[in-house]
Design a protein around this motif. Sequence first.
Motif, PDB file in Angstrom:
ATOM      1  N   TRP A  33       0.844  -1.201   0.000  1.00 48.00           N
ATOM      2  CA  TRP A  33       0.000   0.000   0.000  1.00 48.00           C
ATOM      3  C   TRP A  33       0.880   1.253   0.000  1.00 48.00           C
ATOM      4  N   GLY A  34       1.940   1.248   0.783  1.00 47.46           N
ATOM      5  CA  GLY A  34       2.862   2.385   0.803  1.00 47.46           C
ATOM      6  C   GLY A  34       3.527   2.603  -0.544  1.00 47.46           C
ATOM      7  N   ASN A  35       3.922   1.531  -1.192  1.00 48.23           N
ATOM      8  CA  ASN A  35       4.517   1.662  -2.535  1.00 48.23           C
ATOM      9  C   ASN A  35       3.507   2.232  -3.527  1.00 48.23           C
ATOM     10  N   HIS A  36       2.279   1.783  -3.415  1.00 48.22           N
ATOM     11  CA  HIS A  36       1.221   2.276  -4.302  1.00 48.22           C
ATOM     12  C   HIS A  36       1.007   3.783  -4.088  1.00 48.22           C
ATOM     13  N   ARG A  37       0.892   4.203  -2.819  1.00 47.69           N
ATOM     14  CA  ARG A  37       0.681   5.632  -2.520  1.00 47.69           C
ATOM     15  C   ARG A  37       1.891   6.461  -2.951  1.00 47.69           C
ATOM     16  N   TYR A  38       3.091   5.939  -2.769  1.00 49.15           N
ATOM     17  CA  TYR A  38       4.301   6.653  -3.192  1.00 49.15           C
ATOM     18  C   TYR A  38       4.290   6.848  -4.706  1.00 49.15           C
ATOM     19  N   SER A  39       3.920   5.803  -5.429  1.00 46.25           N
ATOM     20  CA  SER A  39       3.865   5.910  -6.889  1.00 46.25           C
ATOM     21  C   SER A  39       2.837   6.946  -7.324  1.00 46.25           C
ATOM     22  N   GLN A  40       1.696   6.995  -6.646  1.00 42.58           N
ATOM     23  CA  GLN A  40       0.697   8.006  -6.960  1.00 42.58           C
ATOM     24  C   GLN A  40       1.248   9.400  -6.708  1.00 42.58           C
ATOM     25  N   GLY A  41       1.971   9.576  -5.619  1.00 43.12           N
ATOM     26  CA  GLY A  41       2.561  10.870  -5.299  1.00 43.12           C
ATOM     27  C   GLY A  41       3.590  11.293  -6.327  1.00 43.12           C
ATOM     28  N   VAL A  42       4.389  10.353  -6.787  1.00 45.82           N
ATOM     29  CA  VAL A  42       5.388  10.660  -7.807  1.00 45.82           C
ATOM     30  C   VAL A  42       4.698  11.095  -9.095  1.00 45.82           C
ATOM     31  N   ASP A  43       3.641  10.398  -9.468  1.00 44.88           N
ATOM     32  CA  ASP A  43       2.901  10.758 -10.683  1.00 44.88           C
ATOM     33  C   ASP A  43       2.273  12.148 -10.550  1.00 44.88           C
ATOM     34  N   ASP A  44       1.679  12.419  -9.374  1.00 44.24           N
ATOM     35  CA  ASP A  44       1.070  13.736  -9.153  1.00 44.24           C
ATOM     36  C   ASP A  44       2.120  14.834  -9.190  1.00 44.24           C
ATOM     37  N   GLU A  45       3.258  14.571  -8.584  1.00 47.11           N
ATOM     38  CA  GLU A  45       4.338  15.563  -8.560  1.00 47.11           C
ATOM     39  C   GLU A  45       4.868  15.816  -9.970  1.00 47.11           C
ATOM     40  N   ALA A  46       4.986  14.770 -10.757  1.00 43.05           N
ATOM     41  CA  ALA A  46       5.446  14.923 -12.135  1.00 43.05           C
ATOM     42  C   ALA A  46       4.440  15.740 -12.947  1.00 43.05           C
ATOM     43  N   ALA A  47       3.147  15.504 -12.733  1.00 41.53           N
ATOM     44  CA  ALA A  47       2.122  16.278 -13.444  1.00 41.53           C
ATOM     45  C   ALA A  47       2.171  17.740 -13.024  1.00 41.53           C
ATOM     46  N   ASP A  48       2.348  18.011 -11.728  1.00 47.41           N
ATOM     47  CA  ASP A  48       2.458  19.399 -11.255  1.00 47.41           C
ATOM     48  C   ASP A  48       3.684  20.082 -11.849  1.00 47.41           C
ATOM     49  N   ARG A  49       4.803  19.370 -11.890  1.00 53.72           N
ATOM     50  CA  ARG A  49       6.035  19.926 -12.449  1.00 53.72           C
ATOM     51  C   ARG A  49       5.863  20.228 -13.944  1.00 53.72           C
ATOM     52  N   ASP A  50       5.246  19.317 -14.671  1.00 46.97           N
ATOM     53  CA  ASP A  50       5.027  19.553 -16.098  1.00 46.97           C
ATOM     54  C   ASP A  50       4.117  20.756 -16.330  1.00 46.97           C
ATOM     55  N   ALA A  51       3.097  20.902 -15.488  1.00 46.92           N
ATOM     56  CA  ALA A  51       2.191  22.050 -15.614  1.00 46.92           C
ATOM     57  C   ALA A  51       2.934  23.353 -15.308  1.00 46.92           C
ATOM     58  N   ALA A  52       3.794  23.329 -14.303  1.00 43.97           N
ATOM     59  CA  ALA A  52       4.569  24.529 -13.968  1.00 43.97           C
ATOM     60  C   ALA A  52       5.533  24.890 -15.087  1.00 43.97           C
ATOM     61  N   ILE A  53       6.145  23.901 -15.694  1.00 40.69           N
ATOM     62  CA  ILE A  53       7.064  24.161 -16.816  1.00 40.69           C
ATOM     63  C   ILE A  53       6.297  24.745 -17.992  1.00 40.69           C
ATOM     64  N   ALA A  54       5.130  24.193 -18.292  1.00 44.05           N
ATOM     65  CA  ALA A  54       4.327  24.716 -19.399  1.00 44.05           C
ATOM     66  C   ALA A  54       3.902  26.161 -19.135  1.00 44.05           C
ATOM     67  N   ALA A  55       3.515  26.456 -17.895  1.00 43.33           N
ATOM     68  CA  ALA A  55       3.125  27.833 -17.549  1.00 43.33           C
ATOM     69  C   ALA A  55       4.321  28.772 -17.669  1.00 43.33           C
ATOM     70  N   ALA A  56       5.494  28.320 -17.243  1.00 45.82           N
ATOM     71  CA  ALA A  56       6.696  29.151 -17.333  1.00 45.82           C
ATOM     72  C   ALA A  56       7.067  29.418 -18.788  1.00 45.82           C
ATOM     73  N   VAL A  57       6.911  28.427 -19.637  1.00 45.40           N
ATOM     74  CA  VAL A  57       7.207  28.616 -21.066  1.00 45.40           C
ATOM     75  C   VAL A  57       6.234  29.626 -21.677  1.00 45.40           C
ATOM     76  N   LEU A  58       4.955  29.507 -21.335  1.00 52.21           N
ATOM     77  CA  LEU A  58       3.975  30.465 -21.858  1.00 52.21           C
ATOM     78  C   LEU A  58       4.259  31.881 -21.356  1.00 52.21           C
ATOM     79  N   ASP A  59       4.650  32.005 -20.088  1.00 50.05           N
ATOM     80  CA  ASP A  59       5.006  33.319 -19.551  1.00 50.05           C
ATOM     81  C   ASP A  59       6.229  33.888 -20.263  1.00 50.05           C
ATOM     82  N   ALA A  60       7.199  33.036 -20.540  1.00 45.73           N
ATOM     83  CA  ALA A  60       8.403  33.487 -21.239  1.00 45.73           C
ATOM     84  C   ALA A  60       8.072  33.943 -22.656  1.00 45.73           C
ATOM     85  N   ILE A  61       7.194  33.222 -23.322  1.00 45.89           N
ATOM     86  CA  ILE A  61       6.793  33.612 -24.675  1.00 45.89           C
ATOM     87  C   ILE A  61       6.077  34.953 -24.643  1.00 45.89           C
TER      88      ILE A  61
END
Length: 108
Positions: A33-61
Amino acid sequence: MIAGWLGVAARFARSVPWQVYAALAIIATAWLWGNHRYSQGVDDEAADRDAAIAAAVLDAIEAERAAQAAFEASEAERQADTEDLREVVVEAPEGEKTAAVLDALRGK
């Protein structure tokens, strides 16, 4: 030979109380269960990071477009000022061109 080892292993497994197996099952379940929750957290963190990068690119443009527009406006103003000074030089009488340009630069 193998049958002998299997017999020893079976006797050992039967001698262990069932509570030990239950505790191992609970520990294994918690671990999975801990491994499952950790994997979910990693996926959520990766999605948040990708969204932040996309927003930063749009701001830079957008910032680049604003800077380009400001540069173009400044360049147009500079060209207009240069053209005004050229007209002042052409219209000024001979010998007074420098004074006419200085007056135009001062805003007189």
